[in-house]
Design an enzyme around this catalytic site. Structure first.
Site, PDB file in Angstrom:
ATOM      1  N   TYR A 142       1.017  -1.064   0.040  1.00 38.20           N
ATOM      2  CA  TYR A 142       0.242  -0.255   0.511  1.00 38.20           C
ATOM      3  C   TYR A 142       0.779   1.108  -0.147  1.00 38.20           C
ATOM      4  O   TYR A 142       0.309   2.426  -0.421  1.00 38.20           O
ATOM      5  CB  TYR A 142      -0.729  -0.243   1.022  1.00 38.20           C
ATOM      6  CG  TYR A 142      -2.108  -0.615   0.646  1.00 38.20           C
ATOM      7  CD1 TYR A 142      -2.051  -1.889   0.635  1.00 38.20           C
ATOM      8  CD2 TYR A 142      -3.265   0.050   1.024  1.00 38.20           C
ATOM      9  CE1 TYR A 142      -3.531  -2.663   0.782  1.00 38.20           C
ATOM     10  CE2 TYR A 142      -4.366  -0.421   1.005  1.00 38.20           C
ATOM     11  CZ  TYR A 142      -4.581  -1.890   0.668  1.00 38.20           C
ATOM     12  OH  TYR A 142      -5.902  -2.680   0.463  1.00 38.20           O
ATOM     13  N   LYS A 190       3.602 -15.706   2.375  1.00 37.21           N
ATOM     14  CA  LYS A 190       3.367 -15.951   1.385  1.00 37.21           C
ATOM     15  C   LYS A 190       4.393 -16.366   1.360  1.00 37.21           C
ATOM     16  O   LYS A 190       5.632 -15.938   0.803  1.00 37.21           O
ATOM     17  CB  LYS A 190       2.887 -14.838   0.834  1.00 37.21           C
ATOM     18  CG  LYS A 190       2.858 -15.369  -0.917  1.00 37.21           C
ATOM     19  CD  LYS A 190       1.701 -16.553  -1.261  1.00 37.21           C
ATOM     20  CE  LYS A 190       1.833 -17.446  -2.640  1.00 37.21           C
ATOM     21  NZ  LYS A 190       0.941 -18.704  -2.863  1.00 37.21           N
ATOM     22  N   ASP A 222      -2.949 -17.929   0.443  1.00 37.90           N
ATOM     23  CA  ASP A 222      -3.745 -18.743  -0.211  1.00 37.90           C
ATOM     24  C   ASP A 222      -4.694 -19.872   0.872  1.00 37.90           C
ATOM     25  O   ASP A 222      -5.495 -20.054   0.401  1.00 37.90           O
ATOM     26  CB  ASP A 222      -3.111 -19.648  -1.642  1.00 37.90           C
ATOM     27  CG  ASP A 222      -2.053 -19.905  -1.329  1.00 37.90           C
ATOM     28  OD1 ASP A 222      -1.808 -19.494   0.168  1.00 37.90           O
ATOM     29  OD2 ASP A 222      -1.956 -20.750  -2.291  1.00 37.90           O
ATOM     30  N   ASP A 246      -6.593  -7.195   4.112  1.00 41.19           N
ATOM     31  CA  ASP A 246      -7.283  -6.577   3.375  1.00 41.19           C
ATOM     32  C   ASP A 246      -8.711  -7.159   2.591  1.00 41.19           C
ATOM     33  O   ASP A 246     -10.211  -7.362   2.727  1.00 41.19           O
ATOM     34  CB  ASP A 246      -7.378  -5.692   2.428  1.00 41.19           C
ATOM     35  CG  ASP A 246      -8.115  -4.627   1.453  1.00 41.19           C
ATOM     36  OD1 ASP A 246      -9.012  -3.991   2.240  1.00 41.19           O
ATOM     37  OD2 ASP A 246      -8.090  -4.632   0.253  1.00 41.19           O
ATOM     38  N   ASP A 250     -12.173  -8.690   4.005  1.00 40.05           N
ATOM     39  CA  ASP A 250     -13.386  -8.795   3.245  1.00 40.05           C
ATOM     40  C   ASP A 250     -14.086  -9.938   3.557  1.00 40.05           C
ATOM     41  O   ASP A 250     -15.540 -10.857   3.446  1.00 40.05           O
ATOM     42  CB  ASP A 250     -13.232  -8.619   1.844  1.00 40.05           C
ATOM     43  CG  ASP A 250     -14.011  -6.857   1.764  1.00 40.05           C
ATOM     44  OD1 ASP A 250     -13.570  -5.917   3.014  1.00 40.05           O
ATOM     45  OD2 ASP A 250     -13.953  -6.115   0.736  1.00 40.05           O
TER      46      ASP A 250
HETATM   47  C1  IPM Z   1     -10.495  -1.273   4.133  1.00 41.10           C
HETATM   48  C2  IPM Z   1     -10.726  -0.169   2.489  1.00 41.10           C
HETATM   49  C3  IPM Z   1      -9.651   0.766   1.951  1.00 41.10           C
HETATM   50  C4  IPM Z   1      -8.467  -0.806   2.076  1.00 41.10           C
HETATM   51  C5  IPM Z   1      -9.833   0.734   0.367  1.00 41.10           C
HETATM   52  C6  IPM Z   1     -10.445   1.691   1.213  1.00 41.10           C
HETATM   53  C7  IPM Z   1      -8.503   2.104   0.574  1.00 41.10           C
HETATM   54  O1  IPM Z   1     -10.650  -1.665   1.728  1.00 41.10           O
HETATM   55  O2  IPM Z   1     -10.122  -0.675   4.809  1.00 41.10           O
HETATM   56  O3  IPM Z   1     -10.248  -2.660   3.932  1.00 41.10           O
HETATM   57  O4  IPM Z   1      -8.260  -1.181   1.180  1.00 41.10           O
HETATM   58  O5  IPM Z   1      -7.583  -0.530   3.055  1.00 41.10           O
HETATM   59 MG    MG Z   2     -10.943  -3.478   2.239  1.00 45.42          MG
END
Ligand code: IPM
Ligand code: MG
Length: 355
Positions: A142, A190, A222, A246, A250
């Protein structure tokens, strides 16, 4: 206690969900006799429109001067399909993380019994899921330099960079969490491919020697992505780098039945930030339909982490749990007369007042 809270509502549904978290916070402060002040700041697309900068200095100063930051969401589709956009709302979020030194993002994943049927995963696999992902938040791909394009524009590059110090401080937090829970820490990397991952693994292994009570395991990312679905109950505390965290969070968020429910705390060197893990859901902006519970639960984390007020945090969580039990929820969670964002917020507020 004095609670000076910076409020950064951000974009999309941000303002609507933040309003509900504020209502819950006000009710808690009244009930427990705390003196509360909210100061609003701009961030994201809203801040670009107003100032040209997605994380203006004024907002940074406000965050530094506050005891905690309550954050909504960031992102606006008008920037997403414009690869040439010079500034993006997301840069505001990244700048905030970097400038406040928020190196650890704490994302607890817990199941709510009343929501188990909403999970895309088989009930018996989800029932006892309760784990925490610690995502490193200020390093890796990032932020690594160089990042950009070659002169002819035909090649692009990102760099993943970690220093030993950056790995140590987040793994240390992981160890502390693990020792407070099952004693097990899963380091996700990884290391079979990436140099940064090999530094993570080597550093974590060295650190583990100082904690005889700790059981440290390693898993490739993975494989972790697969096992999160196959057997989510096996995880307890997981620590990983920025990008892996990240993606895995999700994925983890749908295990519990609704992404709208997961809160997070970003902690580090300066003021901590509390925000739901979902995005700005622009399609729903202004419609009063978004689920405010992730943000309300983030306010609960704020009481817990920023102020060490456990009873206050618990009352918010109880309220949320009760609203789920009563099926007083937004449309992402029910087809039977779904409630609006503000109705759910009112319900939580009243529960806090009356209990
Ligand atoms: C999160 C989001 C952010 C990230 C984006 C919006 C930049 O997906 O906080 O998980 O990738 O960290
Ligand atoms: Mg995210």
């Amino acid at each position: 206690m004095n609670l000076n809270i910076a409020v950064l509502a951000g974009d999309g549904i941000g303002p609507e969900i933040i309003d509900q978290a504020k209502k819950a916070t006000v009710a808690i402060a009244k009930k427990f006799g705390h003196k509360l002040s909210f100061t609003e700041g701009v961030v994201g697309a809203t801040a670009i429109d107003q100032t040209g900068n997605p994380f203006p200095d004024e907002t940074f100063e406000l965050c530094k001067a506050s005891d905690a930051v309550l954050f909504g969401a960031i992102g606006d589709p008008k920037y997403d399909n414009d690869p040439k956009a010079k500034v993006r709302p997301e840069q505001g979020l990244l700048a905030m993380r970097k400038k406040l030194g928020l190196y650890a993002n704490v994302r607890p994943v817990t199941t709510f019994p009343s929501l188990i049927d909403k999970s895309p995963i088989r009930k018996d696999l989800v029932e006892n899921v309760d784990f925490i992902v610690l995502r490193e938040l200020t390093g890796g791909i990032y932020f690594g330099k160089p990042q950009g394009r070659s002169e002819d524009g035909k090649t692009a590059y990102d760099s993943s960079v970690y220093s030993k110090h950056e790995v140590e401080r987040i793994v240390k937090l992981g160890i502390e969490y693990a020792l407070k829970r099952s004693g097990k820490l899963m380091v996700v990397d990884k290391a079979n491919v990436l140099a940064t991952s090999r530094l993570w693994r080597e550093t974590a292994q060295e650190m583990a020697k100082d904690y005889p009570a700790l059981e440290m395991d390693f898993m490739f990312v993975d494989n972790a992505a697969m096992q999160l679905i196959q057997n989510p109950g096996r995880f307890d505390v997981m620590v990983t780098e920025n990008m892996f965290g990240d993606i895995l969070t999700d994925e983890a968020s749908v295990i519990t039945g609704s992404m709208g429910l997961l809160p997070s705390a970003s902690i580090g060197l300066l003021t901590s930030v509390f925000e739901p893990i979902h995005g700005s859901y622009p399609q729903a902006a202004g419609k009063n339909i978004a689920n405010p519970l992730g943000t309300i639960l983030s306010a609960a984390m704020m009481f817990e982490y920023a102020f060490d007020l456990q009873n206050e945090a618990k009352l918010i969580r109880d309220a949320v749990e009760k609203s789920l039990e009563e099926n007083y929820v937004t449309e992402d969670l029910t087809n039977e007369s779904p409630k609006s964002t503000s109705e759910v917020g009112d319900w939580i507020e009243n529960y806090i007042k009356n209990n």
